[in-house]
Design a protein around this motif. Structure first.
Motif: not given
Ligand code: MTE
Length: 318
Positions: A83-86, A143-145, A238-240
């Motif tokens: 989350f590159y904004e952070f 990777s994650m689930v 994309g987040k948020s």
């Protein structure tokens, strides 16, 4: 101008800071943070202020999508993030927990018959919520689930009635300088924007997530709402999100703008197409450290492959 040495996430797994170091660093940061009058930090239950998300309505699990792997622990999924904004480290959860999540509005506009601005809780109330257990494959090789709560992107698309000439959708994500130190890295193309075609958005797999692990999303995973394209590399998700724009032109997207030779617009997962600097044949499963073969379309080909017939000329793989 591109300043290559400043970019972090596109380094191969072998060069990513070993997790143990990240965790040690986090422990140090945690010790220092005791001095700050800040939010409490407990991974999996990051405390939020009065601007936090209220609990979500109950959502039934959709049996159509089976991950075929154990669910990643909540702690891992909420504290190992991009989350590159952070900032460009994986340990941004504490800072992301400071993001004010209410009020939060999402504008849906551009080439649509019914442009609208939704308050996030109004949108959640309007949409058919369900839970989906999905694999997420990062272009970096992990990777994650995760069990996500949300609704098909198509439901929102139908509500705003896109014009027949609208072919693409751009997702603009939040840029809040008071809580996002990464925005000071002005060589990145803020605000973060991602995109897909309207045809991709109408595929049932495209999902807008408002929660995971049965709770509202935490800042680190893209609260209060993020998009998910589980057959594409994670950087497409994309987040948020604050703005969704329908257009007849392919939108400029974040990593594709930074380094087009390494990150395409389509970015579908393909183990046979190596990233220019590392193989994509296998992936490291977060939490267990197990290395497993990567699957074409991240294993979701039966649901999405037909989106790309007759598109052989396009660079479909990241
Ligand atoms: N969205 C925004 N706004 N900013 C980002 O830096 N990183 C992307 C994507 N969405 C990113 C983003 C990348 S590279 C990945 S792999 C996924 O989020 C990671 O999602 P997760 O942290 O929830 O696992």
């Amino acid at each position: 101008m591109l300043i290559r040495s400043r970019r972090g996430f596109e380094i191969p797994e072998s060069q990513v800071t070993p997790e143990a170091l990240v965790l040690n660093r986090r422990a140090l940061v945690g010790a220092g943070a005791a001095l700050l009058p800040s939010v409490a930090f407990a991974p999996g239950a990051l405390a939020q202020s009065a601007t936090a998300s209220p609990p979500l309505p109950a959502a039934q699990r959709n049996p159509r999508y089976v991950a075929g792997r154990d669910i990643t622990s909540e702690r891992e999924a909420t504290t190992y993030n991009n989350f590159y904004e952070f900032g460009s480290s994986k340990g941004i959860a504490r800072d992301a927990a400071r993001m004010p999540l209410r009020p939060w509005t999402i504008k849906v506009e551009g080439m649509v018959g019914k442009p609208r601005e939704f308050a996030i809780d109004e949108l959640i109330g309007l949409m058919p919520l369900e839970e989906r257990v999905l694999r997420l494959r990062c272009v970096e090789g992990w990777s994650m689930v995760v069990p996500w709560t949300g609704f098909p992107l198509a439901e929102l698309v139908k509500l705003v009635e896109p014009a027949s000439s609208a072919r693409f959708i751009a997702f603009q994500t939040a840029a809040i300088p008071s809580v996002m130190p990464g925005l000071r890295q002005t060589w990145y193309p803020w605000p973060h924007t991602e995109g897909c075609t309207v045809a991709e958005a109408m595929n049932d797999m495209s999902f807008l997530a408002v929660g995971n692990y049965g709770k509202p999303l935490q800042g680190s995973n893209g609260a209060p709402i993020r998009v998910l394209f589980p057959w594409k590399y994670g950087f497409k998700s994309g987040k948020s999100i604050v703005r969704i724009t329908f257009t007849d032109r392919q939108p400029a997207t974040y990593w594709n703008t930074i380094q087009p030779s390494e990150y395409g617009f389509w970015a579908n997962v393909n183990p046979q197409v190596a990233h220019p600097r590392w193989s994509q044949a296998t992936e490291r499963v977060l939490g267990t450290g197990e290395r497993v073969p990567t699957q074409l379309f991240n294993g979701y080909g039966e649901f999405v492959a037909d989106l790309y017939t007759n598109m052989q000329r396009e660079r479909l793989w990241a």
